[in-house]
Design an enzyme around this catalytic site. Structure first.
Site, short mmCIF file in Angstrom:
data_model
loop_
_atom_site.label_atom_id
_atom_site.label_comp_id
_atom_site.label_asym_id
_atom_site.label_seq_id
_atom_site.Cartn_x
_atom_site.Cartn_y
_atom_site.Cartn_z
N THR A 100 2.32 1.70 2.96
CA THR A 100 1.59 1.14 1.82
C THR A 100 1.25 -0.34 1.95
O THR A 100 1.95 -1.09 2.64
CB THR A 100 2.45 1.34 0.54
OG1 THR A 100 1.87 0.65 -0.55
CG2 THR A 100 3.86 0.79 0.73
N ASP A 101 0.20 -0.75 1.23
CA ASP A 101 -0.17 -2.17 1.09
C ASP A 101 0.92 -2.95 0.36
O ASP A 101 0.96 -4.18 0.44
CB ASP A 101 -1.51 -2.29 0.35
CG ASP A 101 -1.51 -1.57 -0.99
OD1 ASP A 101 -0.77 -0.56 -1.15
OD2 ASP A 101 -2.26 -1.98 -1.89
N TYR A 124 9.86 -0.13 -4.52
CA TYR A 124 9.00 0.81 -3.80
C TYR A 124 8.55 0.19 -2.47
O TYR A 124 8.72 0.79 -1.39
CB TYR A 124 7.80 1.19 -4.67
CG TYR A 124 6.71 1.94 -3.93
CD1 TYR A 124 6.88 3.26 -3.55
CD2 TYR A 124 5.50 1.31 -3.61
CE1 TYR A 124 5.87 3.94 -2.86
CE2 TYR A 124 4.49 1.98 -2.93
CZ TYR A 124 4.69 3.29 -2.55
OH TYR A 124 3.71 3.97 -1.87
N LYS A 128 9.66 1.33 1.36
CA LYS A 128 8.65 1.77 2.33
C LYS A 128 8.73 0.91 3.61
O LYS A 128 8.60 1.41 4.71
CB LYS A 128 7.25 1.70 1.73
CG LYS A 128 6.98 2.66 0.58
CD LYS A 128 6.92 4.12 0.98
CE LYS A 128 5.70 4.49 1.76
NZ LYS A 128 5.63 5.96 2.01
N TRP A 148 -4.15 1.89 -2.77
CA TRP A 148 -4.81 2.36 -3.99
C TRP A 148 -5.41 3.78 -3.79
O TRP A 148 -6.61 4.02 -4.02
CB TRP A 148 -5.91 1.41 -4.40
CG TRP A 148 -5.48 0.02 -4.78
CD1 TRP A 148 -4.33 -0.64 -4.42
CD2 TRP A 148 -6.20 -0.91 -5.61
NE1 TRP A 148 -4.29 -1.90 -4.96
CE2 TRP A 148 -5.43 -2.09 -5.69
CE3 TRP A 148 -7.42 -0.87 -6.28
CZ2 TRP A 148 -5.83 -3.21 -6.42
CZ3 TRP A 148 -7.83 -1.99 -7.00
CH2 TRP A 148 -7.04 -3.13 -7.07
#
Ligand code: NAP
Length: 297
Positions: A100-101, A124, A128, A148
């Site tokens: 994820t970003d 989160y 990750k 997103w």
């Protein structure tokens, strides 16, 4: 090539199954059949199937709930990812793990490169990032970060906003959306295409690059995205009229978590590696809404 996909009831898992290349022998398993918290059962299944690749589309993705269920978030997003990488490495199988970003803190003012410093702001993102680090100890692991993510399935920002536009009337509460967090919306279709292209490219190359980024192109705020969802839905006749949307600042939106203010990903090295161009977020959104109108009709 034999590919095992985890989490096939999720947004990405579903799309990976839909977009499968005919040359792949695919085994898709959901949480009931392959629960990452039951490592003994998963290990047995991996050794029985012996996939060339596992695509890990399973994750604990509820960003706000992760703040309370910290242990569970780490078990699924960190420990289980290392377990998958370690298990397939026993017979030289490989793991493509989706990240994820949110591994970035958002202080940068330009798209993040794959090797930029990570500094997550919430549980989160931290869980990750730990999953990335633990799994990269095994040489067959690749990490594909995205941002997103949305689809016509389930509850995500896009489906929620679409429903607000659709059901808006004079009695509705004003729709207020954050206008100071920026990123790149990404359809699951675009991400699934990149996953398949990455598996093909990495199977044919001697890997140097281990971390990849993929999103639709363009950088916008949540407010701009919400406005566009209404405008395009109106344009293609999915709704009669887009609802008015009020831009607000992050501090005006009650939340127990901190999110990065800017988390766009630089995808240039991935475009080159997998020989695929990014799709503009506007085109991807229009395509998704047209798909929705077909699904709803
Ligand atoms: N969604 C985003 O905006 C976004 C942004 C950036 C990166 N990503 C990453 O992209 C990947 C795909 O995201 P997504 O939006 O497709 O996620 P999703 O729709 O939430 O799907 C995740 C799937 O994993 C399953 N799962 C949860 N715990 C599990 C366990 N213990 N064992 C096996 N399966 C389990 C979930 O089942 P239940 O629903 O039944 O728990 C769900 O079917 C994830 O790695 C995510 O971190 C997502």
């Amino acid at each position: 090539m034999k590919i095992l996909i985890t989490g096939i009831d999720g947004q990405l898992g579903r799309e990976l199954i839909k977009k499968k290349d005919k040359n792949f022998d695919l085994i898709g398993l959901n949480k009931t059949d392959f629960n990452l918290l039951d490592q003994k059962d998963c290990e047995q299944k991996i050794f029985d199937i012996k996939p060339d690749w596992i695509i890990n589309a399973a994750a604990f993705t509820q960003v706000d709930i992760a703040e309370e269920k910290t242990e569970l978030a780490y078990l699924i997003n960190s420990n289980a990812v290392e377990f998958l990488a370690k298990t397939v490495s026993v017979y030289r199988g490989r793991l493509l793990h989706i990240s994820t970003d949110f591994v970035f803190n958002g202080n940068k003012k330009a798209p993040y490169f794959v090797n930029d410093k990570c500094a997550p702001l919430n549980v989160y993102g931290s869980s990750k990032l730990k999953g990335e680090k633990l799994s990269l100890k095994y040489p067959g692991t690749l990490i594909l970060r995205t941002s997103w993510l949305y689809s016509n399935f389930g509850e995500n920002f896009y489906t929620k906003i679409f429903n607000l536009h659709k059901n808006y009337n004079k009695q509705s509460k004003p729709i207020k959306i954050i206008n100071d967090q920026f990123g790149s919306p990404t359809t699951v279709d675009s991400l699934a295409d990149a996953c398949w292209k990455l598996i093909i490219a990495a199977s044919n190359k001697k890997d140097i690059q281990k971390i990849f980024h993929w999103s639709n192109s363009g950088v916008i705020s949540w407010y701009q995205f919400a406005k566009a969802i209404g405008e395009v839905s109106e344009e293609i006749g999915l709704i009669n009229k887009a609802a008015p949307i009020i831009p607000i600042r992050s501090y005006q939106y009650p939340s127990n978590i901190i999110r990065p203010k800017y988390s766009a990903l630089d995808c240039n090295s991935t475009c080159e590696y997998i020989d695929l161009d990014q799709i503009k977020w506007q085109d991807a959104l229009k395509y998704k809404l047209i798909q929705k109108s077909i699904l709803d009709s």
